[in-house]
Structure formats: C-alpha cells, structure tokens
Motif scaffolding. Structure first.
Motif, PDB file in Angstrom:
ATOM      1  N   ASP A  28     -16.989  -2.280   6.549  1.00  0.00           N
ATOM      2  CA  ASP A  28     -18.257  -1.787   6.036  1.00  0.00           C
ATOM      3  C   ASP A  28     -18.609  -0.512   6.783  1.00  0.00           C
ATOM      4  N   HIS A  29     -18.374   0.623   6.155  1.00  0.00           N
ATOM      5  CA  HIS A  29     -18.579   1.896   6.845  1.00  0.00           C
ATOM      6  C   HIS A  29     -20.055   2.222   7.049  1.00  0.00           C
ATOM      7  N   THR A  30     -20.951   1.431   6.461  1.00  0.00           N
ATOM      8  CA  THR A  30     -22.385   1.649   6.675  1.00  0.00           C
ATOM      9  C   THR A  30     -22.895   0.895   7.897  1.00  0.00           C
ATOM     10  N   ASP A  31     -22.033   0.088   8.490  1.00  0.00           N
ATOM     11  CA  ASP A  31     -22.432  -0.719   9.646  1.00  0.00           C
ATOM     12  C   ASP A  31     -21.370  -0.593  10.723  1.00  0.00           C
ATOM     13  N   VAL A  32     -21.435   0.509  11.465  1.00  0.00           N
ATOM     14  CA  VAL A  32     -20.446   0.780  12.512  1.00  0.00           C
ATOM     15  C   VAL A  32     -21.177   1.057  13.821  1.00  0.00           C
ATOM     16  N   PRO A  33     -20.503   0.874  14.959  1.00  0.00           N
ATOM     17  CA  PRO A  33     -21.141   1.130  16.262  1.00  0.00           C
ATOM     18  C   PRO A  33     -21.533   2.597  16.419  1.00  0.00           C
ATOM     19  N   ASP A  34     -22.470   2.848  17.317  1.00  0.00           N
ATOM     20  CA  ASP A  34     -22.885   4.218  17.602  1.00  0.00           C
ATOM     21  C   ASP A  34     -21.824   4.990  18.373  1.00  0.00           C
ATOM     22  N   ASP A  35     -20.971   4.275  19.083  1.00  0.00           N
ATOM     23  CA  ASP A  35     -19.975   4.900  19.958  1.00  0.00           C
ATOM     24  C   ASP A  35     -18.576   4.670  19.373  1.00  0.00           C
ATOM     25  N   PRO A  36     -17.789   5.734  19.150  1.00  0.00           N
ATOM     26  CA  PRO A  36     -16.452   5.554  18.575  1.00  0.00           C
ATOM     27  C   PRO A  36     -15.497   4.774  19.468  1.00  0.00           C
ATOM     28  N   HIS A  37     -15.728   4.788  20.791  1.00  0.00           N
ATOM     29  CA  HIS A  37     -14.878   3.998  21.677  1.00  0.00           C
ATOM     30  C   HIS A  37     -14.943   2.521  21.295  1.00  0.00           C
ATOM     31  N   VAL A  38     -16.131   2.063  20.920  1.00  0.00           N
ATOM     32  CA  VAL A  38     -16.305   0.657  20.557  1.00  0.00           C
ATOM     33  C   VAL A  38     -15.566   0.341  19.267  1.00  0.00           C
ATOM     34  N   LEU A  39     -15.733   1.187  18.256  1.00  0.00           N
ATOM     35  CA  LEU A  39     -15.048   0.943  16.981  1.00  0.00           C
ATOM     36  C   LEU A  39     -13.536   1.029  17.154  1.00  0.00           C
ATOM     37  N   PHE A  40     -13.078   1.976  17.970  1.00  0.00           N
ATOM     38  CA  PHE A  40     -11.631   2.075  18.196  1.00  0.00           C
ATOM     39  C   PHE A  40     -11.095   0.800  18.824  1.00  0.00           C
ATOM     40  N   SER A  41     -11.792   0.295  19.829  1.00  0.00           N
ATOM     41  CA  SER A  41     -11.340  -0.943  20.468  1.00  0.00           C
ATOM     42  C   SER A  41     -11.299  -2.086  19.465  1.00  0.00           C
ATOM     43  N   GLU A  42     -12.287  -2.158  18.587  1.00  0.00           N
ATOM     44  CA  GLU A  42     -12.302  -3.207  17.569  1.00  0.00           C
ATOM     45  C   GLU A  42     -11.102  -3.076  16.639  1.00  0.00           C
ATOM     46  N   TRP A  43     -10.824  -1.860  16.196  1.00  0.00           N
ATOM     47  CA  TRP A  43      -9.682  -1.656  15.290  1.00  0.00           C
ATOM     48  C   TRP A  43      -8.361  -1.944  15.997  1.00  0.00           C
ATOM     49  N   LEU A  44      -8.229  -1.503  17.246  1.00  0.00           N
ATOM     50  CA  LEU A  44      -6.975  -1.726  17.970  1.00  0.00           C
ATOM     51  C   LEU A  44      -6.735  -3.216  18.204  1.00  0.00           C
ATOM     52  N   LEU A  45      -7.763  -3.928  18.607  1.00  0.00           N
ATOM     53  CA  LEU A  45      -7.615  -5.370  18.824  1.00  0.00           C
ATOM     54  C   LEU A  45      -7.316  -6.089  17.508  1.00  0.00           C
ATOM     55  N   GLY A 214     -23.633  15.446  24.473  1.00  0.00           N
ATOM     56  CA  GLY A 214     -23.577  14.100  25.008  1.00  0.00           C
ATOM     57  C   GLY A 214     -23.991  13.002  24.051  1.00  0.00           C
ATOM     58  N   THR A 215     -24.289  13.357  22.806  1.00  0.00           N
ATOM     59  CA  THR A 215     -24.726  12.358  21.835  1.00  0.00           C
ATOM     60  C   THR A 215     -23.770  12.327  20.652  1.00  0.00           C
ATOM     61  N   TRP A 216     -23.367  11.129  20.273  1.00  0.00           N
ATOM     62  CA  TRP A 216     -22.468  10.973  19.126  1.00  0.00           C
ATOM     63  C   TRP A 216     -23.270  10.927  17.830  1.00  0.00           C
ATOM     64  N   SER A 217     -22.788  11.657  16.838  1.00  0.00           N
ATOM     65  CA  SER A 217     -23.306  11.552  15.481  1.00  0.00           C
ATOM     66  C   SER A 217     -22.133  11.190  14.581  1.00  0.00           C
ATOM     67  N   ARG A 218     -22.412  10.699  13.395  1.00  0.00           N
ATOM     68  CA  ARG A 218     -21.320  10.316  12.508  1.00  0.00           C
ATOM     69  C   ARG A 218     -21.656  10.667  11.071  1.00  0.00           C
ATOM     70  N   ALA A 219     -20.606  10.833  10.295  1.00  0.00           N
ATOM     71  CA  ALA A 219     -20.745  11.164   8.887  1.00  0.00           C
ATOM     72  C   ALA A 219     -19.626  10.501   8.108  1.00  0.00           C
ATOM     73  N   VAL A 220     -19.902  10.143   6.873  1.00  0.00           N
ATOM     74  CA  VAL A 220     -18.885   9.652   5.960  1.00  0.00           C
ATOM     75  C   VAL A 220     -18.352  10.853   5.185  1.00  0.00           C
ATOM     76  N   LEU A 221     -17.037  10.996   5.131  1.00  0.00           N
ATOM     77  CA  LEU A 221     -16.395  12.153   4.501  1.00  0.00           C
ATOM     78  C   LEU A 221     -15.822  11.788   3.140  1.00  0.00           C
ATOM     79  N   TRP A 222     -15.715  12.782   2.295  1.00  0.00           N
ATOM     80  CA  TRP A 222     -15.002  12.593   1.030  1.00  0.00           C
ATOM     81  C   TRP A 222     -13.544  12.184   1.329  1.00  0.00           C
ATOM     82  N   PRO A 223     -12.966  11.359   0.452  1.00  0.00           N
ATOM     83  CA  PRO A 223     -11.568  10.942   0.651  1.00  0.00           C
ATOM     84  C   PRO A 223     -10.626  12.149   0.713  1.00  0.00           C
TER      85      PRO A 223
END
Length: 223
Positions: A28-45, A214-223
C-alpha cells in the motif's frame, strides 16, 4: 548462420523471454514509513523470509573524476541511520573512484518479488574499527585476496596469482588479525531512495524519498 541472421535470432530470443514473472507482495503505497531506512529494512526482511536468492546483493555504481561510470555487484553489510554500508579495497577501481568522486548509487533487484530499490547519495568512510571488524569476519579466501593488495591490477597469469596468494597466506598465518590499510568500509548517506514494485500491465508502483535539510519527503511517481 551469417551475422545478420545471428543478430535477428538474438533479438527475437530476447523479446521472447518472459519478464515480470515474480509474485509481488501486498504494498500500500499510501501507507509507508516517513523514513526510507525503515521501508528498506521491511522490504529486505520480506525478501529474505520469502527465499529470494542473495537479497543483500546490490549493484554499486560509481563515477570517475572524468565522469565515466562503472558498476559491479557487491554485498550490503548493514543499514542504519548512518547509511547503507559496504566494504572494499580502497586501491581498487571502485575505491579510487570513490576517492575521486565520493558519490554512489546502489541498486537492489529482487526478481522473485518484482521489486527494485534505488539508493543514491554522498559516500563517507566508516570508522577504521568497522572496516577491521568487517575484514576479520570475511571468509579466508576473501581475506587472502585482499591481502595481495593487487585488486584491479593487470594479471600476467595464474602463476602470479598463486604466488601472491601464497604470500598472503603466510602473512595471515603470522598475524590472524591483520587488516590491510587499504580495506575500507563505506556508507552511502542517501539523499534519494526509490522503491519500485512492478506490475505485469506496467502499472508499476514507484515511491521516491528525497532528503532536504535533514527532512525526508516522498512522492508517488508515474510508472
């Protein structure tokens, strides 16, 4: 078969190979952590638990001082608040390029899950004790090759390699804790991370994180 027929056969063969054949987890790309390190760890695990082969393998891309890129596959050693960590010989081509131009890109590809992660940003050297710990934890063969201190040099033949490895084996036997001065652990301190999940109809999901002051922002990109 002439050259034209061979080229046509190769092109046809490549186009016939199935792509995006893995099975993507729910995302669910509308519900992701604020920090990419967290999402990366989730995907890697998740990749590790699902049996993805060598999920910690990554392509490290570097650029020389004159702008020429090069890439190779390495193993990720850790991810934490300081970045994505890997270790290499500083006198190798990649080490020299990181010295000349201390930026890099990492690409992870988990084919079985139709996922990729792209990480890029400045690169810094970790403290020497981290590099030493990494080196001593490596398999003997890996340490012996590093102790030749010749990575990326031109090799004249197997005899030269055998002789250098024999010298390295004697050095390691004399001092099992030896660490070559050139061995360096690096961290990519990412300022951009993109998570990509493929779709068979090319409705790929792309979420890009960018770091600004020092602040992460995020965006959903076109495929």
């Amino acid at each position: 078969m002439n050259d034209v027929d061979a080229e046509n056969q190769l092109r046809d063969t490549l186009r016939a190979i199935p792509v995006l054949t893995g099975v993507s987890p729910e995302f669910d790309h509308t519900d992701v952590p604020d920090d990419p390190h967290v999402l990366f760890s989730e995907w890697l695990l998740a990749a590790t638990r699902s049996g993805v082969a060598e999920p910690h393998a990554m392509t490290l891309s570097t650029v020389s001082a004159d702008g020429r890129p090069s890439a190779r596959v390495l193993i990720l050693k850790d991810v934490d608040k300081d970045g994505w960590h890997f270790a290499v010989n500083s006198v190798s081509r990649k080490g020299r390029e990181l010295s000349e131009n201390p930026v890099a890109a990492l690409t992870f590809h988990w084919r079985e899950q139709v996922r990729q992660v792209r990480v890029s940003g400045p690169v810094v050297a970790d403290p020497p004790d981290l590099a030493a710990a990494d080196f001593r934890a490596r398999p003997v063969g890996s340490r012996l090759l590093a102790l030749t201190r010749r990575q990326s040099d031109r090799l004249s033949g197997d005899a030269e390699l055998d002789e250098a490895l024999a010298r390295a084996a004697r050095e390691l036997a004399a001092d099992p804790d030896v660490v070559p001065d050139e061995w360096t652990s690096y961290a990519v301190r990412a300022d951009e991370v993109e998570f990509w999940q493929g779709h068979p109809e090319r409705r790929h999901i792309r979420v890009r994180y960018t770091l600004d002051d020092g602040t992460w922002s995020r965006a959903v990109l076109w495929p």
